[in-house]
Design an enzyme around this catalytic site. Structure first.
Site, PDB file in Angstrom:
ATOM      1  N   HIS A 170       0.781  -1.183  -0.030  1.00  0.00           N
ATOM      2  CA  HIS A 170       0.035   0.059   0.081  1.00  0.00           C
ATOM      3  C   HIS A 170       0.899   1.282   0.144  1.00  0.00           C
ATOM      4  O   HIS A 170       1.766   1.376   0.765  1.00  0.00           O
ATOM      5  CB  HIS A 170      -0.927  -0.052   1.317  1.00  0.00           C
ATOM      6  CG  HIS A 170      -1.861  -1.027   1.212  1.00  0.00           C
ATOM      7  ND1 HIS A 170      -3.258  -0.984   0.879  1.00  0.00           N
ATOM      8  CD2 HIS A 170      -1.925  -2.485   1.583  1.00  0.00           C
ATOM      9  CE1 HIS A 170      -3.950  -2.119   0.982  1.00  0.00           C
ATOM     10  NE2 HIS A 170      -3.122  -2.987   1.493  1.00  0.00           N
ATOM     11  N   GLY A 231      -6.439  -1.508   2.995  1.00  0.00           N
ATOM     12  CA  GLY A 231      -6.083  -0.176   2.862  1.00  0.00           C
ATOM     13  C   GLY A 231      -6.357   0.511   4.213  1.00  0.00           C
ATOM     14  O   GLY A 231      -5.529   1.416   4.469  1.00  0.00           O
TER      15      GLY A 231
END
Ligand SMILES: N[C@H](CCC[C@H](N)C(=O)O)C(=O)O
Length: 305
Positions: A170, A231
């Site tokens: 990420h 996320g």
């Protein structure tokens, strides 16, 4: 008639589910043979010509001792990936709904390692998402590490981001307002940026206060989704490392809210949220699919060299 028979593959049972609008096709590959090539996954993911989903989740028998199941995750583009937070919660709901287990604490083997899912009385699911990594091979930013904020050049524009792995990579940008953040333009450029050798999920994080945040995510292999569990975890880790967030954060995504807790480096990230089952269905696969192993079917996501 022959032509008809040739195109008649096996029937496949599946369940359509979502975690805050991040939607999944979930398949029990324990009680039915299942092997799909990436091109077939892409076809099924298509929202006009197929079932439509962000990810395909596959339930398999465990490959390790003291683990209940193995969990494989395929993005809409057909690539196999290491982690899916919203998917993990739906996984827990699915295996109990399908009577594959009656446990409330379920240990699941993923490509990233073993995660633990706890099903609550209120239908919420708590997931131990494991310990985040701050510079694994998929996000090689250690060289210029400064409070875990890095600068990346995108078409001449200098972008500041944090890089966190929840098993999957990420990049997290802090923005003033997620509603006006360049998710659709900067997201895809960063998803495929050379600094991310395995591509990356790109989060746009707006800090409301030290325990509340808003987040949009342009996901690797799927585009912007209504929610991204891993996320949200990566965003809270990035916010904590940058001194912007406390250890328990309510993250508001476009599809709803997740509660994320992280006690600091070396400790696991805990995520709690809902899991929804929408419908059960079955489809007839093309004649050239089925339980026979095929070249290239669902191989783990290969990092670009
Ligand atoms: N697109 C992600 C996988 C799904 C993650 C997301 N749906 C979640 O809930 O964590 C990746 O390529 O790493």
């Amino acid at each position: 008639m022959n032509q008809q028979r040739r195109s008649q593959g096996p029937l496949l049972r599946f369940t359509k589910m979502h975690g805050l609008g991040n939607d999944f096709m979930v398949v029990d590959a324990i009680s039915q043979p299942f092997r799909l090539r990436p091109d077939m996954i892409r076809d099924l993911a298509n929202r006009n010509f197929g079932i439509g989903f962000d990810q395909l989740l596959v339930v398999e028998p465990p490959g390790l001792p003291d683990v209940d199941f193995r969990y494989r995750i395929f993005n809409a583009d057909g690539t196999e990936v290491e982690q899916c937070g919203n998917g993990a919660r739906c996984f827990a709901r699915f295996v109990r709904d399908q009577r594959l287990t009656n446990k409330k604490v379920i240990r699941v083997q993923t490509a990233k390692g073993v995660i633990e899912l706890r099903v609550g009385r209120d239908g919420m699911v708590m997931v131990n998402m494991g310990v985040p990594e701050l510079n694994p091979p998929a996000i090689p930013f250690a060289a210029d590490r400064r409070k875990d904020v890095y600068t990346v050049d995108v078409d001449g524009q200098t972008v500041e981001l944090s890089a966190v792995s929840m098993g999957n990579p990420h990049g997290v940008l802090v923005v003033d307002d997620v509603d006006t953040a360049p998710v659709g333009t900067l997201g895809p450029k960063l998803e495929r940026h050379p600094r991310f050798p395995a591509r990356a999920n790109i989060g746009f994080l707006q800090i409301l206060d030290r325990s509340h945040a808003r987040l949009r995510v342009f996901e690797r292999g799927a585009g912007e989704t209504l929610a991204c569990g891993s996320g949200a975890c990566a965003a809270v880790v990035a916010g904590c490392l940058r001194g912007l967030l406390d250890h328990r954060v309510e993250v508001e995504l476009r599809g709803g809210k997740l509660v994320i807790e992280w006690q600091g480096e070396g400790t696991p990230v805990m995520m709690e949220g809902p899991a929804t089952s929408v419908f059960e269905g079955q489809l007839r696969l093309p004649g050239d699919s089925g339980s026979r192993r095929r070249k290239g079917s669902g191989r783990p996501h290969k990092q670009r060299s």
